[in-house]
Motif scaffolding. Structure first.
Motif, mmCIF file in Angstrom:
data_model
loop_
_atom_site.group_PDB
_atom_site.id
_atom_site.type_symbol
_atom_site.label_atom_id
_atom_site.label_comp_id
_atom_site.label_asym_id
_atom_site.label_seq_id
_atom_site.Cartn_x
_atom_site.Cartn_y
_atom_site.Cartn_z
ATOM 1 N N THR A 17 0.840 -1.199 0.000
ATOM 2 C CA THR A 17 0.000 0.000 0.000
ATOM 3 C C THR A 17 0.868 1.239 0.000
ATOM 4 N N PRO A 18 0.924 1.971 -1.125
ATOM 5 C CA PRO A 18 1.742 3.185 -1.153
ATOM 6 C C PRO A 18 1.274 4.182 -0.105
ATOM 7 N N SER A 19 2.257 4.860 0.506
ATOM 8 C CA SER A 19 1.915 5.886 1.485
ATOM 9 C C SER A 19 1.762 7.227 0.799
ATOM 10 N N ALA A 20 0.965 8.111 1.394
ATOM 11 C CA ALA A 20 0.730 9.420 0.804
ATOM 12 C C ALA A 20 1.955 10.298 0.963
ATOM 13 N N THR A 21 2.180 11.189 -0.003
ATOM 14 C CA THR A 21 3.268 12.144 0.109
ATOM 15 C C THR A 21 2.990 13.064 1.285
ATOM 16 N N PRO A 22 3.938 13.215 2.217
ATOM 17 C CA PRO A 22 3.655 14.011 3.409
ATOM 18 C C PRO A 22 3.540 15.493 3.090
ATOM 19 N N THR A 23 2.722 16.173 3.854
ATOM 20 C CA THR A 23 2.590 17.618 3.724
ATOM 21 C C THR A 23 3.558 18.280 4.691
ATOM 22 N N PRO A 24 4.459 19.144 4.184
ATOM 23 C CA PRO A 24 5.421 19.778 5.084
ATOM 24 C C PRO A 24 4.728 20.602 6.162
ATOM 25 N N THR A 25 5.140 20.408 7.385
ATOM 26 C CA THR A 25 4.685 21.220 8.505
ATOM 27 C C THR A 25 5.924 21.643 9.289
ATOM 28 N N PRO A 26 5.871 22.792 9.939
ATOM 29 C CA PRO A 26 7.051 23.240 10.688
ATOM 30 C C PRO A 26 7.448 22.222 11.743
ATOM 31 N N PRO A 27 8.745 21.912 11.857
ATOM 32 C CA PRO A 27 9.181 21.030 12.937
ATOM 33 C C PRO A 27 8.873 21.657 14.284
ATOM 34 N N PRO A 28 8.783 20.843 15.338
ATOM 35 C CA PRO A 28 8.580 21.413 16.670
ATOM 36 C C PRO A 28 9.665 22.433 16.978
ATOM 37 N N PRO A 29 9.352 23.462 17.747
ATOM 38 C CA PRO A 29 10.371 24.471 18.066
ATOM 39 C C PRO A 29 11.511 23.858 18.851
ATOM 40 N N PRO A 30 12.704 24.438 18.746
ATOM 41 C CA PRO A 30 13.839 23.891 19.506
ATOM 42 C C PRO A 30 13.622 24.076 20.995
ATOM 43 N N LEU A 31 14.147 23.156 21.770
ATOM 44 C CA LEU A 31 14.074 23.255 23.221
ATOM 45 C C LEU A 31 15.295 24.005 23.732
ATOM 46 N N THR A 32 15.103 24.897 24.668
ATOM 47 C CA THR A 32 16.203 25.662 25.246
ATOM 48 C C THR A 32 16.556 25.076 26.602
ATOM 49 N N PRO A 33 17.749 24.464 26.728
ATOM 50 C CA PRO A 33 18.133 23.888 28.019
ATOM 51 C C PRO A 33 18.218 24.969 29.091
ATOM 52 N N THR A 34 17.768 24.639 30.281
ATOM 53 C CA THR A 34 17.886 25.535 31.425
ATOM 54 C C THR A 34 18.575 24.790 32.557
#
Length: 365
Positions: A59-76
């Motif tokens: 079963t071929p998979s659908a071409t993914p729709t680009p979405t913004p990656p999750p924002p980067p995490l800032t270590p504290t």
């Protein structure tokens, strides 16, 4: 030679973590020392042994729709506190105990990786829990020995056959024991594997090729990070990219090519000094086949911002078996964030026929 059309291809501070993976050619540099300051170093690996082509997926998979990656995490907080939050059971590197990495960390790697792949119109990959131990034991060996190798010797501290198998089939990160190590998030690891800007071997983009492999199918991930008793820090990660326990299926609806960068591309996953790269998907049923015979010897590259042609340099190409066995890579001078660039690559030999490709990209915040 450079022409008005572009570039004609003829023949062929704190201490940062070392970076290694199944990168472009050359010997393993696992024992290389890191600089006193500056960026991440990349140590290439020998090519993994060719593996049988996976069976086609029904079963071929659908071409993914680009979405913004999750924002980067800032270590504290401190390095030690950041490292500790990665585990439900803390590592004990001195006694060869890798600890228990939180499932949320592995989930985060998978989510971010699939968001990156969607930017390139590539299918999502799944997580192979059956291969967790290989990735974890590989990370433990790198953390315990303070160096990187895809072929670790049996004399290494914390050596296991399982870890050695993982080391030979993974992108690796880490390889230092120092009180001055900077803390890296998984998002930063992915960015380092993509940009390859500090690779110890020039023109090596093998880590990127595995991350953007249309046929990747699965990953497994391990990380070991600990503040040692003497105050030193050690940190290493392994992302398994090939030779999975139960194999992978061939995805459907693959694009005609994979370009880096492509479309609107997050700035944290690209550097203006990075090599750009381009791979043709001439055979959508396997990594090899017609993909291995794509010929860039007569190709021409042109890059424009709409008003001016940009200088193209450092061009090379190969048919090495790092993921899909064809790759064209080059540098472009004068790239700026927020500007849309068009790339035209003409005269690529695909199944003996000259073929042209065009795409655009823009580096965005």
């Amino acid at each position: 030679m450079r022409t008005s059309r572009g570039y004609r291809i003829g023949a062929v501070s704190a201490l940062s973590l070392l970076l290694s993976g199944c990168g472009g050619g050359g010997g393993d540099g696992g024992g290389a020392a890191a600089p006193a300051s500056g960026g991440v170093q990349v140590v290439p690996a020998p090519a993994p042994s060719p593996t049988p082509a996976p069976a086609p997926s029904p079963t071929p998979s659908a071409t993914p729709t680009p979405t913004p990656p999750p924002p980067p995490l800032t270590p504290t907080g401190s390095w030690a506190s950041n490292a500790a939050t990665l585990f439900s059971t803390q590592p004990d590197v001195a006694n060869c105990q890798p600890g228990t990495l939180l499932q949320s960390v592995r989930d985060d790697v998978l989510t971010r990786l699939n968001a990156i792949r969607a930017l390139h119109r590539l299918p999502a990959v799944s997580y192979s829990s059956a291969d967790d131990d290989q990735a974890t034991q590989a990370a433990l060996m790198m953390a315990a020995n303070g160096q990187l190798s895809h072929t670790p010797a049996a004399s290494w501290k914390c050596y296991t056959t399982l870890g050695a198998n993982g080391a030979g089939t993974s992108n690796l990160y880490g390889g230092l024991i120092s009180p001055y190590l900077a803390y890296y998030t998984e998002d930063m690891y992915l960015g380092g594997w993509l940009t390859e800007t500090s690779n110890l071997v020039a023109n090596s983009v093998g880590h990127r090729r595995w991350i953007l492999d249309p046929f990747l199918g699965k990953i497994a991930y391990g990380r070991v990070a600990q503040l040692l008793a003497d105050g030193s820090r050690t940190d290493a990660a392994a992302m398994k990219v090939v030779s999975f326990a139960s194999g992978v299926s061939v995805p459907g609806n693959l694009p005609a090519f994979v370009a880096y960068p492509y479309g609107d591309y997050p700035a944290r996953y690209f550097d203006t000094s990075s090599l750009l790269s381009f791979t043709v998907i001439a055979d959508t049923t396997q990594r090899g086949g017609a993909n291995a015979t794509v010929d860039f010897a007569k190709a021409t590259i042109a890059v424009s911002d709409g008003a001016n042609a940009l200088a193209v340099s450092s061009v090379s190409f190969d048919n090495d078996r790092y993921a899909v066995p064809n790759n064209l890579q080059f540098k472009v001078g004068g790239l700026k964030p927020g500007v849309s660039y068009s790339v035209t690559i003409t005269g690529v030999g695909v199944r003996g026929t000259p073929t042209d490709y065009r795409y655009t990209f823009r580096i965005v915040s």
